[in-house]
Design a protein around this motif. Sequence first.
Motif, short mmCIF file in Angstrom:
data_model
loop_
_atom_site.label_atom_id
_atom_site.label_comp_id
_atom_site.label_asym_id
_atom_site.label_seq_id
_atom_site.Cartn_x
_atom_site.Cartn_y
_atom_site.Cartn_z
N LYS A 179 0.86 -1.17 0.00
CA LYS A 179 0.00 0.00 0.00
C LYS A 179 0.90 1.23 0.00
O LYS A 179 1.08 1.92 1.01
CB LYS A 179 -0.91 -0.02 1.22
N TYR A 180 1.48 1.46 -1.15
CA TYR A 180 2.46 2.53 -1.28
C TYR A 180 2.15 3.36 -2.51
O TYR A 180 1.90 2.83 -3.59
CB TYR A 180 3.88 1.93 -1.40
N THR A 181 2.18 4.66 -2.34
CA THR A 181 1.98 5.59 -3.46
C THR A 181 3.29 6.35 -3.69
O THR A 181 3.73 7.11 -2.81
CB THR A 181 0.86 6.59 -3.15
N PRO A 182 3.94 6.12 -4.83
CA PRO A 182 5.23 6.80 -5.06
C PRO A 182 5.04 8.30 -5.28
O PRO A 182 3.97 8.76 -5.66
CB PRO A 182 5.73 6.12 -6.34
N SER A 183 6.09 9.02 -5.01
CA SER A 183 6.06 10.45 -5.32
C SER A 183 5.99 10.65 -6.82
O SER A 183 6.35 9.76 -7.61
CB SER A 183 7.32 11.13 -4.76
N LEU B 268 13.02 2.27 0.09
CA LEU B 268 13.42 3.03 1.27
C LEU B 268 12.41 4.16 1.45
O LEU B 268 12.48 5.18 0.75
CB LEU B 268 14.84 3.57 1.11
N HIS B 269 11.49 3.94 2.39
CA HIS B 269 10.44 4.94 2.53
C HIS B 269 9.91 5.07 3.96
O HIS B 269 9.73 6.18 4.44
CB HIS B 269 9.28 4.63 1.59
N THR B 270 9.68 3.98 4.65
CA THR B 270 8.99 4.06 5.93
C THR B 270 9.88 3.81 7.15
O THR B 270 9.54 4.23 8.25
CB THR B 270 7.83 3.04 5.99
N LYS B 271 11.01 3.15 6.98
CA LYS B 271 11.77 2.70 8.15
C LYS B 271 12.79 3.71 8.66
O LYS B 271 13.21 3.65 9.81
CB LYS B 271 12.47 1.37 7.83
N VAL B 272 13.22 4.63 7.81
CA VAL B 272 14.18 5.66 8.21
C VAL B 272 13.58 7.02 7.86
O VAL B 272 13.26 7.28 6.70
CB VAL B 272 15.54 5.48 7.49
N LYS B 273 13.41 7.87 8.85
CA LYS B 273 12.69 9.13 8.64
C LYS B 273 13.35 10.02 7.59
O LYS B 273 12.66 10.75 6.87
CB LYS B 273 12.59 9.88 9.97
N SER B 274 14.67 9.96 7.48
CA SER B 274 15.37 10.86 6.58
C SER B 274 15.37 10.40 5.12
O SER B 274 15.84 11.13 4.25
CB SER B 274 16.82 11.02 7.04
N THR B 275 14.85 9.20 4.87
CA THR B 275 14.90 8.65 3.51
C THR B 275 13.49 8.27 3.06
O THR B 275 12.89 7.37 3.64
CB THR B 275 15.82 7.42 3.44
N LYS B 276 12.98 8.95 2.04
CA LYS B 276 11.63 8.70 1.54
C LYS B 276 11.66 8.56 0.03
O LYS B 276 12.45 9.21 -0.66
CB LYS B 276 10.69 9.86 1.91
N HIS B 277 10.79 7.71 -0.49
CA HIS B 277 10.58 7.56 -1.93
C HIS B 277 11.89 7.28 -2.67
O HIS B 277 12.19 7.91 -3.69
CB HIS B 277 9.88 8.78 -2.51
N HIS B 278 12.66 6.32 -2.16
CA HIS B 278 13.88 5.86 -2.81
C HIS B 278 13.74 4.39 -3.17
O HIS B 278 13.19 3.61 -2.38
CB HIS B 278 15.10 6.03 -1.90
N ILE B 279 14.25 4.00 -4.32
CA ILE B 279 14.30 2.59 -4.71
C ILE B 279 15.73 2.25 -5.14
O ILE B 279 16.32 2.95 -5.97
CB ILE B 279 13.33 2.29 -5.87
N LEU C 188 20.72 9.49 -14.61
CA LEU C 188 21.19 9.43 -13.23
C LEU C 188 20.13 10.05 -12.33
O LEU C 188 19.66 11.16 -12.57
CB LEU C 188 22.51 10.19 -13.07
N PHE C 189 19.71 9.29 -11.30
CA PHE C 189 18.68 9.77 -10.39
C PHE C 189 19.19 9.65 -8.95
O PHE C 189 19.92 8.71 -8.61
CB PHE C 189 17.40 8.94 -10.53
N ASP C 190 18.76 10.57 -8.10
CA ASP C 190 19.11 10.49 -6.69
C ASP C 190 18.24 9.49 -5.94
O ASP C 190 18.62 9.01 -4.88
CB ASP C 190 18.96 11.87 -6.03
N ASN C 191 17.06 9.19 -6.49
CA ASN C 191 16.11 8.35 -5.75
C ASN C 191 15.83 7.00 -6.42
O ASN C 191 14.94 6.28 -5.99
CB ASN C 191 14.79 9.11 -5.56
N LEU C 192 16.56 6.67 -7.47
CA LEU C 192 16.35 5.41 -8.20
C LEU C 192 17.66 5.02 -8.87
O LEU C 192 18.15 5.74 -9.73
CB LEU C 192 15.24 5.61 -9.24
#
Length: 199
Positions: free
Chosen positions: A64-68, A91-102, A135-139
């Motif tokens: 149940k995840y909606t990507p940015s 990488l989205h829910t377990k570390v507060k500083s990291t969201k919407h990363h694959i 090149l992407f920072d989040n993928l």
Amino acid sequence: MGRIFYPPKPTLISIDQPLFEKLDKDPNVIAELKYNGTRLVLQCFPLTSFAPIEFWNREGSQLKYTPSELLLSNLRSLNWKGYCVLDGELLHTKVKSTKHHIVLFDVIIWNGEEVTQKPFSERRKILESSFRTKLFDNLYPAPQWIGGFRELYSKMIEIDYIEGLVMKRLDAKMVLGKSSSPVVATMWKVRKPTKNYRF
């Protein structure tokens, strides 16, 4: 709705075992980072502006995840012309500083063809082919190292979203489970000395 895939899990070992030193010296073994995220089976249907992208976990449940919008746009800009299934980490829910990363580890199906019987080195080249001009920072594909695993481990476990290392044989075929993710003898993990982490 996509098919259900159960990707392999690495065998847990200790950094103090002789096997760890043996793997470190084996030129046919690489190391990747072990992330504190959710194991992801990414299912990408022919990528157009409206094509579905599905996010599944290794237990066979759709997330149940909606990507940015940025992550979704980056996914759809890659060179995937047909049905693809990729193994990675969300990488989205377990570390507060990291969201919407694959972070992507491996390829199960590429443009409609199952590639699990190809060696990992070839599957990795297939994965990298999507990122040759992007090149992407989040993928991105998981960074890889050859040798120096102990020093790499000591340095990387200081980062909050890193749990340890996963070592993989470059000549290994992928073993998929039929009803659950199998533990395989061609991948090994070493992790931080805590009881709260699981791969």
